[in-house]
Design an enzyme around this catalytic site. Sequence first.
Site, PDB file in Angstrom:
ATOM      1  N   GLY A   1      38.244  42.122  31.941  1.00 38.33           N
ATOM      2  CA  GLY A   1      38.318  43.543  31.507  1.00 38.33           C
ATOM      3  C   GLY A   1      39.003  44.409  32.412  1.00 38.33           C
ATOM      4  O   GLY A   1      39.472  45.701  31.976  1.00 38.33           O
TER       5      GLY A   1
ATOM      6  N   GLU B   1      42.002  44.053  30.001  1.00 39.31           N
ATOM      7  CA  GLU B   1      41.555  45.204  28.905  1.00 39.31           C
ATOM      8  C   GLU B   1      41.854  46.507  29.203  1.00 39.31           C
ATOM      9  O   GLU B   1      42.290  47.323  28.367  1.00 39.31           O
ATOM     10  CB  GLU B   1      40.129  44.652  28.467  1.00 39.31           C
ATOM     11  CG  GLU B   1      39.940  43.280  27.735  1.00 39.31           C
ATOM     12  CD  GLU B   1      38.666  42.996  27.405  1.00 39.31           C
ATOM     13  OE1 GLU B   1      37.872  42.872  28.653  1.00 39.31           O
ATOM     14  OE2 GLU B   1      38.409  42.490  26.302  1.00 39.31           O
TER      15      GLU B   1
ATOM     16  N   ALA C   1      35.137  42.298  34.013  1.00 37.83           N
ATOM     17  CA  ALA C   1      33.732  42.766  34.122  1.00 37.83           C
ATOM     18  C   ALA C   1      32.947  42.261  34.967  1.00 37.83           C
ATOM     19  O   ALA C   1      33.275  40.818  35.636  1.00 37.83           O
ATOM     20  CB  ALA C   1      33.126  42.352  32.704  1.00 37.83           C
TER      21      ALA C   1
ATOM     22  N   GLU D   1      37.989  34.847  30.355  1.00 37.87           N
ATOM     23  CA  GLU D   1      36.406  34.944  29.705  1.00 37.87           C
ATOM     24  C   GLU D   1      35.944  33.311  29.359  1.00 37.87           C
ATOM     25  O   GLU D   1      34.679  33.050  29.599  1.00 37.87           O
ATOM     26  CB  GLU D   1      36.084  35.819  28.687  1.00 37.87           C
ATOM     27  CG  GLU D   1      36.310  37.087  29.026  1.00 37.87           C
ATOM     28  CD  GLU D   1      37.775  38.059  29.176  1.00 37.87           C
ATOM     29  OE1 GLU D   1      38.763  37.127  29.031  1.00 37.87           O
ATOM     30  OE2 GLU D   1      37.700  39.037  29.070  1.00 37.87           O
TER      31      GLU D   1
HETATM   32  N1  COA Z   1      32.754  40.414  38.781  1.00 36.94           N
HETATM   33  C1  COA Z   1      31.888  40.252  40.214  1.00 36.94           C
HETATM   34  N2  COA Z   1      32.366  39.944  41.391  1.00 36.94           N
HETATM   35  C2  COA Z   1      33.520  39.579  41.348  1.00 36.94           C
HETATM   36  C3  COA Z   1      34.621  39.542  40.193  1.00 36.94           C
HETATM   37  C4  COA Z   1      33.931  39.808  39.004  1.00 36.94           C
HETATM   38  N3  COA Z   1      34.783  39.646  37.738  1.00 36.94           N
HETATM   39  N4  COA Z   1      35.809  39.197  40.683  1.00 36.94           N
HETATM   40  C5  COA Z   1      35.574  38.808  42.061  1.00 36.94           C
HETATM   41  N5  COA Z   1      34.253  39.290  42.344  1.00 36.94           N
HETATM   42  C6  COA Z   1      33.560  39.134  43.762  1.00 36.94           C
HETATM   43  C7  COA Z   1      33.487  37.768  44.238  1.00 36.94           C
HETATM   44  O1  COA Z   1      32.282  37.378  43.829  1.00 36.94           O
HETATM   45  C8  COA Z   1      33.545  38.060  45.812  1.00 36.94           C
HETATM   46  O2  COA Z   1      32.266  38.747  46.090  1.00 36.94           O
HETATM   47  P1  COA Z   1      31.444  38.286  47.355  1.00 36.94           P
HETATM   48  O3  COA Z   1      32.461  38.314  48.530  1.00 36.94           O
HETATM   49  O4  COA Z   1      30.182  39.043  47.512  1.00 36.94           O
HETATM   50  O5  COA Z   1      31.283  36.785  47.241  1.00 36.94           O
HETATM   51  C9  COA Z   1      34.610  39.235  46.050  1.00 36.94           C
HETATM   52  O6  COA Z   1      34.769  39.651  44.708  1.00 36.94           O
HETATM   53  C10 COA Z   1      35.762  38.524  46.286  1.00 36.94           C
HETATM   54  O7  COA Z   1      36.376  37.558  45.437  1.00 36.94           O
HETATM   55  P2  COA Z   1      36.718  36.012  45.766  1.00 36.94           P
HETATM   56  O8  COA Z   1      36.480  35.343  44.577  1.00 36.94           O
HETATM   57  O9  COA Z   1      36.129  35.668  46.929  1.00 36.94           O
HETATM   58  O10 COA Z   1      38.049  36.500  45.883  1.00 36.94           O
HETATM   59  P3  COA Z   1      39.433  35.307  45.752  1.00 36.94           P
HETATM   60  O11 COA Z   1      40.782  36.034  46.269  1.00 36.94           O
HETATM   61  O12 COA Z   1      38.883  34.014  46.238  1.00 36.94           O
HETATM   62  O13 COA Z   1      39.794  35.091  44.271  1.00 36.94           O
HETATM   63  C11 COA Z   1      39.865  35.734  41.756  1.00 36.94           C
HETATM   64  C12 COA Z   1      39.879  36.039  43.520  1.00 36.94           C
HETATM   65  C13 COA Z   1      40.142  37.176  41.103  1.00 36.94           C
HETATM   66  C14 COA Z   1      40.763  34.617  41.503  1.00 36.94           C
HETATM   67  C15 COA Z   1      38.292  35.460  41.664  1.00 36.94           C
HETATM   68  O14 COA Z   1      37.411  36.504  42.415  1.00 36.94           O
HETATM   69  C16 COA Z   1      37.883  35.498  40.286  1.00 36.94           C
HETATM   70  O15 COA Z   1      38.114  34.414  39.759  1.00 36.94           O
HETATM   71  N6  COA Z   1      37.097  36.391  39.757  1.00 36.94           N
HETATM   72  C17 COA Z   1      36.677  36.598  38.453  1.00 36.94           C
HETATM   73  C18 COA Z   1      38.004  36.579  37.359  1.00 36.94           C
HETATM   74  C19 COA Z   1      37.147  36.679  35.892  1.00 36.94           C
HETATM   75  O16 COA Z   1      36.690  35.707  35.554  1.00 36.94           O
HETATM   76  N7  COA Z   1      37.190  37.997  35.262  1.00 36.94           N
HETATM   77  C20 COA Z   1      36.645  37.953  33.966  1.00 36.94           C
HETATM   78  C21 COA Z   1      35.370  38.284  34.016  1.00 36.94           C
HETATM   79  S1  COA Z   1      34.672  38.797  32.372  1.00 36.94           S
END
Ligand code: COA
Length: 260
Positions: free
Chosen positions: A111, A114, A66, A134
């Site tokens: 999400g 999910e 999400a 989460e």
């Molecule tokens: N919501 C909003 N934005 C997200 C996102 C999310 N769930 N997951 C990734 N993004 C965005 C990042 O903020 C970044 O945006 P920016 O370039 O404008 O700063 C872009 O996507 C790329 O993500 P980034 O974190 O730089 O990539 P990464 O390869 O270093 O890491 C992940 C990848 C998946 C490990 C990391 O993005 C992450 O942990 N995301 C969240 C996962 C999460 O907690 N999901 C559950 C949400 S309830």
Amino acid sequence: MAPAPVQIADDGAVRTVTVNRPDKLNALNRATLEALDAAFAGAATDPGVRVVVLTGAGPKAFVAGADIAEMNGLSPVQGRDFSLLGQQLMRRIERMPKPVLARINGFALGGGLELAMACHLRIAADTANVGQPEINLGLIPGFGGSQRLLRLCGRAAALELCLLGSPINAARALQLGIVNEVVGVEALDARVAALASQLATAAPLALRGILDAIHVGGECALGEGLEYESTQFGLMFATEDMREGTAAFLARRPPVFQNR
Ligand code: COA
């Protein structure tokens, strides 16, 4: 103008729905959830569509969860509404009258997992990572994750994934029964296309009967589920496709199903 958050493409009877926010790793904001809901409502009633493939744009992510930026500003009431919107989409996908196949091409987190779990089959690239992170945000799963993970792979794995929040690799996801198959990333498209094509030529009313019976069975006692199965089984004898399938077997020729 911002690109549409969801893209739809048809290849014969196979409809591919792509979450299209690759710069945000396809994170699900309200607009994307609503667009997905509309895409699945359309696919459900379109007689030309026999199977749906759901995937994420770009090489890195199926869906990374999400949208955290959007959630950061929500009130409790808005948070609940956001959860209900996500749950409504997952429910729609789970109850689709035709098979939905998740093509997991990378991160499927929160999400994203999910969403994948609401699909009927999950094919993952060996580079995929899945999890319910989460807890690391001070949250719990809100689009059905705590419930579907429990039902899909049991209490121990559901607790592990949700409490620890650590993503697992594709091989472990296969071991836990979260995904059906893992293939090399270069083979993902061919494998998904082969399965989609198999489902697109199968008897649609029987596919629907199976989806209904297994869904109902997951939510009721065994006796009720067995009764439901018998009724669905009997209904198949009203279809031309059942006559065709059995006649084709006896004549040693391939069947041609007409969705009738
Ligand atoms: N919501 C909003 N934005 C997200 C996102 C999310 N769930 N997951 C990734 N993004 C965005 C990042 O903020 C970044 O945006 P920016 O370039 O404008 O700063 C872009 O996507 C790329 O993500 P980034 O974190 O730089 O990539 P990464 O390869 O270093 O890491 C992940 C990848 C998946 C490990 C990391 O993005 C992450 O942990 N995301 C969240 C996962 C999460 O907690 N999901 C559950 C949400 S309830």
